[in-house]
Design an enzyme around this catalytic site. Structure first.
Site, PDB file in Angstrom:
ATOM      1  CE  LYS A 242      -4.036   1.699   2.631  1.00 20.62           C
ATOM      2  NZ  LYS A 242      -4.915   1.363   3.769  1.00 20.62           N
TER       3      LYS A 242
ATOM      4  CB  SER B 293      -7.950   3.505   2.817  1.00 21.48           C
ATOM      5  OG  SER B 293      -7.201   2.784   3.789  1.00 21.48           O
TER       6      SER B 293
ATOM      7  CB  SER C  16      -8.620   0.519   5.460  1.00 23.64           C
ATOM      8  OG  SER C  16      -9.215   1.763   5.701  1.00 23.64           O
TER       9      SER C  16
END
Length: 452
Positions: free
Chosen positions: A93, A168, A192
């Site tokens: 990420k 996210s 997330s």
């Protein structure tokens, strides 16, 4: 442990390597049936071919990945294996530091940030043998449960590219579901990991607070955020958890445990909204299967923890991210950060402790709680867009109403793919007491096996 591998999204499905679990790919590398370089080239080609439709990948490091794969192949020939995922590709990420790569946190305010080193999580991946292909997309600062920008860019769901992949950890969910990566880590501050895993038909775990060490925890005084695995099989999920937690295979072993008869509570609503009846029906079906397996299941009242109470805590958390160019933030994120800066830390902690008590009371007398992971099917891209930042946030926060409480309590939460509605994946969420991550993995195998 059941190693059923969830199928790739139908439009991106092909026979061959991408159908294999990450654990199986690692075995084939170990046995000399395939090389790491062949795998890296295969996934780089899939990314080149498909990511224009998904926007799941960013800051690619193709040349570095090829060199790392060649090194991994030389090591294997000499009998040296760095770890359980030796030679297997992945990506991280975009808030993690990767050597010689940008780290932009999904934001134009961090376009300047470049790292000469790997952070602690990336180091653990390399030590396990992973080859880093690049970064996965995320929402700006990890705030929103979807990655959509005012410039029109969005990370899309491979099951329906008109819809969001969630967030996210948007890119991680989309990339694994589309076969652009075999497995990926995400991070979870209010759902997330679990939200994109659920919307993309994957397994996703938010581990117990403190189980996984991560450099980002330095800005989180509440302990709400944690790194967690996203995968297409429970075996992959458990082995990646072992890597992230540094547990030397403990969770993979414990996930095969014989499960005692459990007391399970079922929660189907939140104080803010009712779930889609079609989603509720799937959760009830999953609960019935657990009951048939000998567990006691009972309906539990909805914990009275509201979005209005949670928002100031989350605002304070996000406002602690160091910013050099706050003027470049998008309006909703800028409003969120500015609001958080006005909240005193003692007030935020007072609210946090109150929510924590409510969340923990929901587990009283129970071993596990089952809920929808998300109360709706995947929204269309732009569905919650609004010029009013508060309205924008509160609409999008619908996706996190069942997940955020586990970030407050610190308990583990696992989303398990369980059927579909209108061709879109649906996940059921299992919550357990802090430290019972392996119990969730073992219990999920029951549902995974019956739903395969």
């Amino acid at each position: 442990m059941d190693n059923h591998v969830m199928p790739l999204a139908s439009e991106f499905r092909e026979s061959g390597i991408s159908e294999l679990s990450a654990v199986e790919q690692a075995r084939r590398i170990r046995d000399g049936e395939i090389t790491s370089l062949e795998l890296v080239e295969y996934y780089l080609a899939r990314i080149e071919r498909h990511d224009g439709r998904l926007n799941a990948m960013i800051h690619m490091q193709a040349d570095a990945a090829r060199k790392d794969a060649e090194k991994a192949d030389r090591e294997r020939k000499k009998g040296k294996l760095r770890g359980v995922f030796h030679g297997v590709p992945t990506a991280v990420k975009d808030h993690h530091m990767v050597r010689f790569s940008k780290t932009t946190l999904g934001s134009k305010s961090f376009e300047w940030l470049w790292s000469p080193v790997d952070d602690i999580m990336v180091k653990s991946l390399r030590e396990a043998g992973f080859i880093i292909l690049g970064k996965t997309t995320m929402s700006e600062l990890g705030l929103m449960p979807m990655a959509e920008s005012l410039d029109g860019s969005a990370t899309r769901n491979p099951w329906d590219t008109e819809r969001t992949s969630g967030g996210s950890s948007a890119g991680a969910g989309a990339a694994v579901a589309a076969g652009l990566l075999p497995i990926a880590p995400g991070s979870d501050g209010a759902g997330s990991v679990r939200i994109p895993a659920s919307l993309n038909g994957l397994f996703g775990l938010k581990p117990t607070r403190g189980l996984v060490k991560d450099a980002a925890q330095g800005v989180d005084p509440f302990g709400m955020t944690t790194v967690g695995p996203i995968a297409r099989s429970l075996q992959d999920l458990a082995q990646l958890l072992d890597v992230l937690a540094g547990s030397d295979g403990a969770y993979s072993r414990r996930a095969r445990m014989e499960i005692p008869k459990l007391r399970i509570g079922m929660i189907l609503e939140t104080p803010s909204s009712e779930a889609d009846p079609r989603v509720v029906a799937l959760v009830r079906k999953a609960a019935a299967e657990l009951e048939e397996a000998g567990h006691h299941v009972e309906i539990r009242p909805t914990p009275q923890a509201t979005l209005e109470e949670f928002t100031p805590v989350y605002q304070k958390l996000v406002s602690r991210i160091p910013l050099a160019r706050a003027a470049k933030l998008e309006p909703t994120v800028k409003w969120f950060v500015e609001s958080g800066r006005k909240i005193k830390m003692n007030e935020a902690f007072r609210r946090f402790r109150g929510l924590e008590a409510v969340g923990r009371s929901a587990m009283l007398g129970l071993d596990v709680v089952i809920t929808p992971t998300i109360g709706v099917i995947a929204p269309k891209v732009g569905e919650y867009t609004n010029s009013n930042p508060k309205t924008h946030f509160e609409g999008a926060a619908t996706l996190g109403l069942f997940t955020a409480i586990a970030n407050v309590t610190g308990q583990p939460g696992l989303t398990v793919p369980y059927g579909s509605v209108d061709g879109l994946p649906v996940g059921v969420q299992l919550l357990a007491r802090p430290g019972d991550d392996a119990l969730l993995l073992a219990l999920a195998a029951t549902l995974s096996a019956s739903n395969s």
